[in-house]
Enzyme design. Structure first.
Site, PDB file in Angstrom:
ATOM      1  N   CYS A   1     -14.472  26.661  51.952  1.00 39.80           N
ATOM      2  CA  CYS A   1     -13.271  27.124  52.645  1.00 39.80           C
ATOM      3  C   CYS A   1     -13.165  28.607  52.287  1.00 39.80           C
ATOM      4  O   CYS A   1     -13.134  28.961  51.106  1.00 39.80           O
ATOM      5  CB  CYS A   1     -12.047  26.370  52.128  1.00 39.80           C
ATOM      6  SG  CYS A   1     -10.515  27.217  52.526  1.00 39.80           S
TER       7      CYS A   1
ATOM      8  N   CYS B   1      -5.983  23.801  54.118  1.00 32.58           N
ATOM      9  CA  CYS B   1      -5.315  24.885  54.853  1.00 32.58           C
ATOM     10  C   CYS B   1      -5.770  24.974  56.313  1.00 32.58           C
ATOM     11  O   CYS B   1      -5.254  25.803  57.068  1.00 32.58           O
ATOM     12  CB  CYS B   1      -5.536  26.217  54.149  1.00 32.58           C
ATOM     13  SG  CYS B   1      -7.250  26.749  54.155  1.00 32.58           S
TER      14      CYS B   1
ATOM     15  N   LYS C   1     -26.932   2.758  18.213  1.00 37.74           N
ATOM     16  CA  LYS C   1     -26.851   4.226  18.270  1.00 37.74           C
ATOM     17  C   LYS C   1     -25.434   4.597  18.717  1.00 37.74           C
ATOM     18  O   LYS C   1     -25.065   4.401  19.878  1.00 37.74           O
ATOM     19  CB  LYS C   1     -27.889   4.781  19.249  1.00 37.74           C
ATOM     20  CG  LYS C   1     -27.958   6.286  19.258  1.00 37.74           C
ATOM     21  CD  LYS C   1     -29.169   6.761  20.041  1.00 37.74           C
ATOM     22  CE  LYS C   1     -29.282   8.269  20.022  1.00 37.74           C
ATOM     23  NZ  LYS C   1     -28.169   8.934  20.672  1.00 37.74           N
TER      24      LYS C   1
ATOM     25  N   CYS D   1      -5.934  29.718  50.128  1.00 36.49           N
ATOM     26  CA  CYS D   1      -5.860  28.266  50.372  1.00 36.49           C
ATOM     27  C   CYS D   1      -5.081  27.599  49.222  1.00 36.49           C
ATOM     28  O   CYS D   1      -5.452  27.753  48.059  1.00 36.49           O
ATOM     29  CB  CYS D   1      -7.277  27.704  50.453  1.00 36.49           C
ATOM     30  SG  CYS D   1      -7.326  25.911  50.445  1.00 36.49           S
TER      31      CYS D   1
ATOM     32  N   TYR E   1       0.845  -1.202   0.000  1.00 34.39           N
ATOM     33  CA  TYR E   1       0.000   0.000   0.000  1.00 34.39           C
ATOM     34  C   TYR E   1       0.880   1.251   0.000  1.00 34.39           C
ATOM     35  O   TYR E   1       0.677   2.178  -0.784  1.00 34.39           O
ATOM     36  CB  TYR E   1      -0.922  -0.020   1.228  1.00 34.39           C
ATOM     37  CG  TYR E   1      -1.797   1.213   1.341  1.00 34.39           C
ATOM     38  CD1 TYR E   1      -3.042   1.253   0.724  1.00 34.39           C
ATOM     39  CD2 TYR E   1      -1.370   2.333   2.051  1.00 34.39           C
ATOM     40  CE1 TYR E   1      -3.845   2.381   0.807  1.00 34.39           C
ATOM     41  CE2 TYR E   1      -2.157   3.470   2.139  1.00 34.39           C
ATOM     42  CZ  TYR E   1      -3.394   3.487   1.521  1.00 34.39           C
ATOM     43  OH  TYR E   1      -4.175   4.610   1.602  1.00 34.39           O
TER      44      TYR E   1
ATOM     45  N   LEU F   1     -33.333  12.721  17.498  1.00 29.55           N
ATOM     46  CA  LEU F   1     -34.296  11.630  17.649  1.00 29.55           C
ATOM     47  C   LEU F   1     -35.027  11.734  18.979  1.00 29.55           C
ATOM     48  O   LEU F   1     -34.469  12.206  19.971  1.00 29.55           O
ATOM     49  CB  LEU F   1     -33.561  10.287  17.607  1.00 29.55           C
ATOM     50  CG  LEU F   1     -32.918   9.891  16.283  1.00 29.55           C
ATOM     51  CD1 LEU F   1     -31.963   8.734  16.484  1.00 29.55           C
ATOM     52  CD2 LEU F   1     -33.993   9.517  15.273  1.00 29.55           C
TER      53      LEU F   1
ATOM     54  N   ARG G   1     -23.491  19.201  13.130  1.00 33.27           N
ATOM     55  CA  ARG G   1     -24.938  19.378  13.179  1.00 33.27           C
ATOM     56  C   ARG G   1     -25.302  20.801  13.618  1.00 33.27           C
ATOM     57  O   ARG G   1     -26.240  21.398  13.111  1.00 33.27           O
ATOM     58  CB  ARG G   1     -25.541  18.358  14.147  1.00 33.27           C
ATOM     59  CG  ARG G   1     -27.018  18.517  14.333  1.00 33.27           C
ATOM     60  CD  ARG G   1     -27.603  17.356  15.107  1.00 33.27           C
ATOM     61  NE  ARG G   1     -29.006  17.584  15.284  1.00 33.27           N
ATOM     62  CZ  ARG G   1     -29.523  18.247  16.311  1.00 33.27           C
ATOM     63  NH1 ARG G   1     -28.737  18.717  17.248  1.00 33.27           N
ATOM     64  NH2 ARG G   1     -30.819  18.438  16.401  1.00 33.27           N
TER      65      ARG G   1
HETATM   66  S1  IVH Z   1     -30.666   8.408  12.505  1.00 30.32           S
HETATM   67  C1  IVH Z   1     -33.277  12.489  12.019  1.00 30.32           C
HETATM   68  N1  IVH Z   1     -29.124   6.518  13.320  1.00 30.32           N
HETATM   69  O1  IVH Z   1     -28.173  10.208  17.431  1.00 30.32           O
HETATM   70  C2  IVH Z   1     -32.111  11.930  12.672  1.00 30.32           C
HETATM   71  N2  IVH Z   1     -28.861   8.619  14.331  1.00 30.32           N
HETATM   72  O2  IVH Z   1     -29.990  11.485  19.308  1.00 30.32           O
HETATM   73  C3  IVH Z   1     -31.615  10.759  11.940  1.00 30.32           C
HETATM   74  N3  IVH Z   1     -27.064   8.700  15.993  1.00 30.32           N
HETATM   75  O3  IVH Z   1     -28.532  13.235  15.698  1.00 30.32           O
HETATM   76  C4  IVH Z   1     -30.545  10.122  12.664  1.00 30.32           C
HETATM   77  N4  IVH Z   1     -26.426   6.610  15.788  1.00 30.32           N
HETATM   78  O4  IVH Z   1     -26.263  12.021  15.594  1.00 30.32           O
HETATM   79  C5  IVH Z   1     -29.445   7.799  13.465  1.00 30.32           C
HETATM   80  N5  IVH Z   1     -27.794   4.718  13.874  1.00 30.32           N
HETATM   81  C6  IVH Z   1     -28.119   5.979  14.038  1.00 30.32           C
HETATM   82  C7  IVH Z   1     -27.460   6.807  14.944  1.00 30.32           C
HETATM   83  C8  IVH Z   1     -27.861   8.131  15.083  1.00 30.32           C
HETATM   84  C9  IVH Z   1     -26.203   7.765  16.411  1.00 30.32           C
HETATM   85  C10 IVH Z   1     -27.120  10.078  16.529  1.00 30.32           C
HETATM   86  C11 IVH Z   1     -27.333  11.144  15.483  1.00 30.32           C
HETATM   87  C12 IVH Z   1     -28.585  11.853  15.922  1.00 30.32           C
HETATM   88  C13 IVH Z   1     -28.624  11.542  17.375  1.00 30.32           C
HETATM   89  C14 IVH Z   1     -30.004  11.668  17.948  1.00 30.32           C
END
Ligand code: IVH
Length: 676
Positions: A426, A411, A115, A431, A34, A82, A136
């Protein structure tokens, strides 16, 4: 093949191998092979710079350091968040709402994804090339962090799609792997810098670096989870489901999580949620829950959005991790503002891969509320993966109560508790524990950000009597650092440079760094925006402060009390003289008393060094030159001034003696300087 074709061919090969290595974790060639391809490409590009494109694999770290703040950018469509849920019943209730919205009793197809505990970013591609990326932010506007995102190795700089995607914004989570997080913290500790509390903070801190080189060293990763828009798909190739979208992204060279499941019933969803919850520790990255989405885009569209989040998805948040252990003792900590807080010392216990031996107890009322005493068995919890806290007593092994201290553990001064206040204080401003904590706060990442000025450095300098207040930091020299444990030339030089760099920190960071009681990052920002320079803030009256919406009476009193101490004001003057920025130059048009004024310094000044005087003039908008001409506005003449003084007289340039110069800069008469 001509040179251009050779370059294109090498880029294509490298992209393919990047994808195999970073996204699929399945390389086909050795690192050696690579590197050979990469070096070949670098060589050809160096010899033919006209053929370098911004989406070339060699251009991951090419951006310049961002000077002040990141540019604001508007998202193509809002980046929503969410709705959270914390139990399977919540998920059932969400499912019922969805079914009602879709007007159906039939099973719906869902897709469940881990998530990721990181932060959202949107990546824009034009004609398959990565052109920009943003955080965001507030959902409508984000910050342009293109150069930093380019350093994330598993983000493709060019889509691998065969078709030309004219415009798309792919969204996902930037995160740091558990292993990379650990390595990063070890490196930071080695450098004497503060470590990050959790992978999420590490990812956020790394992504918002002004210098992309540093971001590149942090080994961030990315996973796709959604999109803002996609344009240019051929007819018949429309994406109708989220699972299809993920396949499309995978083919285009994006990293996709492995543990994603399409479920045909809500029962299947719940089982998979429990599976992820039980197996979260086996993943190489941190997850704080799972996201359930309706798979079909047509159904998503019908379900729609609230103004904050989509109705077609819900986040199921995992409960915090818990463990049982024994409370061995209760330590006492003195904070920078004098608040004495208890700290639980625990029998070491493993919790989510980390051995825990301390926990926060917040305050002494909490000890009473939880009815905890030394020797009891307790349940601890790590919420948000930060410092664990004690939730409850699981087995009482002791009689009696733990009583708050009467004297400061550092102290020995009296401890005072105000009526209605939960904190024990304190009251001795000298101190040593308070001074130490204030210094730790001052140099910290979110304040003056002096990388390498860790607790070990502070402790040694305090012991050697070289640190008494914040200004002393800026008087330290190379030799002072060379005397510290484990310091060699390079480390001392780096620290010197970090101190110099910190002088340019914006005003809000300086206000934060001062450690005014109750003034956190947010209120420091508000004060900086409102007052625009430190002198205006020092001089601010009660009425002026209280008229600011976000600043309540407690904060106002705290600011007034802080600046009422003449020693504090003196110390700030000294910081200014040492070249620390005390103004908000972009926003402050009102306060540049020396704007466009040219000074020449001559003779010996008694109350500051030549460098301090120059810094002071610079920080107030003026400049200094070495020779006197008609364009010189002022000559500041100290003792034994020579030919420059004579020339100023000859040309009729205004001459200031030291006293007049001090008056012009509103610097009061000299007094010994000390903050504490
Ligand atoms: S879907 C309309 N999928 O969680 C929002 N979000 O608490 C669509 N996040 O702002 C997001 N894993 O930054 C989605 N598998 C996942 C995620 C995820 C982490 C974050 C994302 C979102 C936040 C909401």
């Amino acid at each position: 093949m001509n040179i251009k074709e050779q370059i294109e061919d090498l880029k294509k090969q490298i992209r393919h191998h990047d994808y195999l290595y970073y996204c699929l974790d399945n390389p086909e060639i050795s690192d050696f092979e690579y590197d050979k391809l990469f070096k070949q490409l670098q060589k050809l590009e160096n010899e033919n710079p006209l053929f370098i494109t911004s989406d070339s694999p060699t251009q991951r770290v090419s951006g310049a350091v961002v000077s002040s703040t990141f540019e604001k950018v508007k998202h193509s469509t809002p980046m929503l968040s969410l709705e959270n849920s914390y139990s399977l019943e919540d998920v059932t209730a969400w499912n019922q709402r969805v079914k009602k919205n879709l007007n159906t009793n039939e099973d719906i197809e869902y897709i469940v994804e881990p998530k990721i505990d990181g932060l959202s970013a949107g990546l824009t591609y034009i004609n398959n090339s990565f052109v920009s990326g943003a955080t965001r932010g507030d959902g409508e506007y984000g910050e342009d962090i293109t150069e930093n995102l380019k350093t994330v190795k598993n983000i493709p700089l060019k889509l691998l799609s065969e078709e030309n995607i004219t415009l798309c914004e792919i969204r996902g989570e930037v995160y740091i792997n558990k292993k990379d997080f650990q390595t990063l913290n070890e490196t930071l500790l080695d450098k004497g810098a503060a470590k990050f509390a959790n992978p999420r903070n590490a990812a956020a801190g790394s992504l918002r670096q002004k210098n992309p080189q540093i971001t590149a060293e942090r080994h961030l990763s990315f996973f796709v989870h959604s999109f803002g828009q996609i344009q240019g798909l051929k007819e018949g190739k429309e994406i109708k489901k989220h699972s299809e979208f993920l396949k499309f992204c995978s083919k285009a060279g994006f990293p996709i999580q492995k543990n994603i499941k399409v479920c045909k019933t809500i029962e299947e969803v719940k089982n998979f949620l429990m599976f992820l919850q039980d197996n979260r520790d086996n993943l190489p990255y941190e997850i704080d829950g799972a996201v359930v989405k309706i798979n079909d885009y047509g159904q998503q569209k019908i379900t729609g959005y609230t103004n904050k989040s989509p109705r077609w998805a819900i986040a199921y948040k995992f409960p915090a991790r818990q463990a049982e252990t024994k409370l061995l003792s209760i330590g006492l900590q003195v904070g920078r503002t004098g608040v004495v807080t208890p700290k639980a010392v625990l029998e070491p216990v493993a919790l989510s891969g980390v051995v825990i031996s301390n926990a926060t107890l917040h305050n002494f009322d909490e000890i009473e509320r939880l009815n905890i005493n030394i020797g009891d068995n307790v349940i601890i919890e790590r919420a948000g993966e930060v410092i664990p806290k004690i939730i409850k007593v699981s087995k009482k092994n002791s009689d009696g109560y733990f009583l708050p201290p009467m004297q400061c553990p550092s102290c020995g001064s009296k401890i005072v508790k105000e009526d209605g206040d939960v904190y024990y204080n304190c009251i001795n401003p000298s101190c040593p524990a308070q001074i130490r904590r204030s210094l730790i706060h001052f140099v910290s990442r979110d304040a003056m950000n002096i990388d390498g000025f860790g607790e070990a450095v502070i402790d040694q300098l305090l012991k050697q009597n070289k640190l008494h207040n914040f200004a002393d930091i800026y008087k330290l020299n190379f030799d002072d650092f060379m005397m510290l444990d484990l310091f060699k030339e390079k480390k001392a030089n780096n620290l010197m440079q970090a101190i110099v760099d910190s002088k340019k920190q914006p005003l809000n960071k300086l206000i934060s760094a001062l450690g005014i009681k109750h003034i956190g990052d947010k209120s420091a920002q508000i004060l900086a925006e409102r007052f625009k320079n430190i002198d205006n803030l020092i001089g601010a009256k009660y009425e002026e402060l209280i008229s600011i919406n976000e600043i309540g009476p407690v904060l106002v009193q705290s600011v007034i009390d802080f600046f009422a101490n003449p020693k504090t004001v003196k110390m700030i003057e000294e910081l200014k003289m040492l070249g620390v920025n005390t103004v908000d130059p972009e926003k402050d048009t009102s306060f540049s008393p020396l704007a466009n004024k040219t000074f020449v310094l001559t003779g010996e000044l008694t109350s500051f060094t030549r460098k301090e005087a120059e810094n002071l003039i610079l920080s107030l908008g003026g400049k200094t030159t070495s020779s006197v001409s008609k364009k010189t506005d002022y000559v500041v003449a100290g003792e034994n001034a020579g030919s420059k003084y004579d020339k100023a007289v000859k040309l009729g340039v205004k001459i200031l003696n030291e006293k007049e110069f001090r008056e012009m800069l509103k610097i009061p008469e000299e007094e010994p300087l000390s903050l504490f």
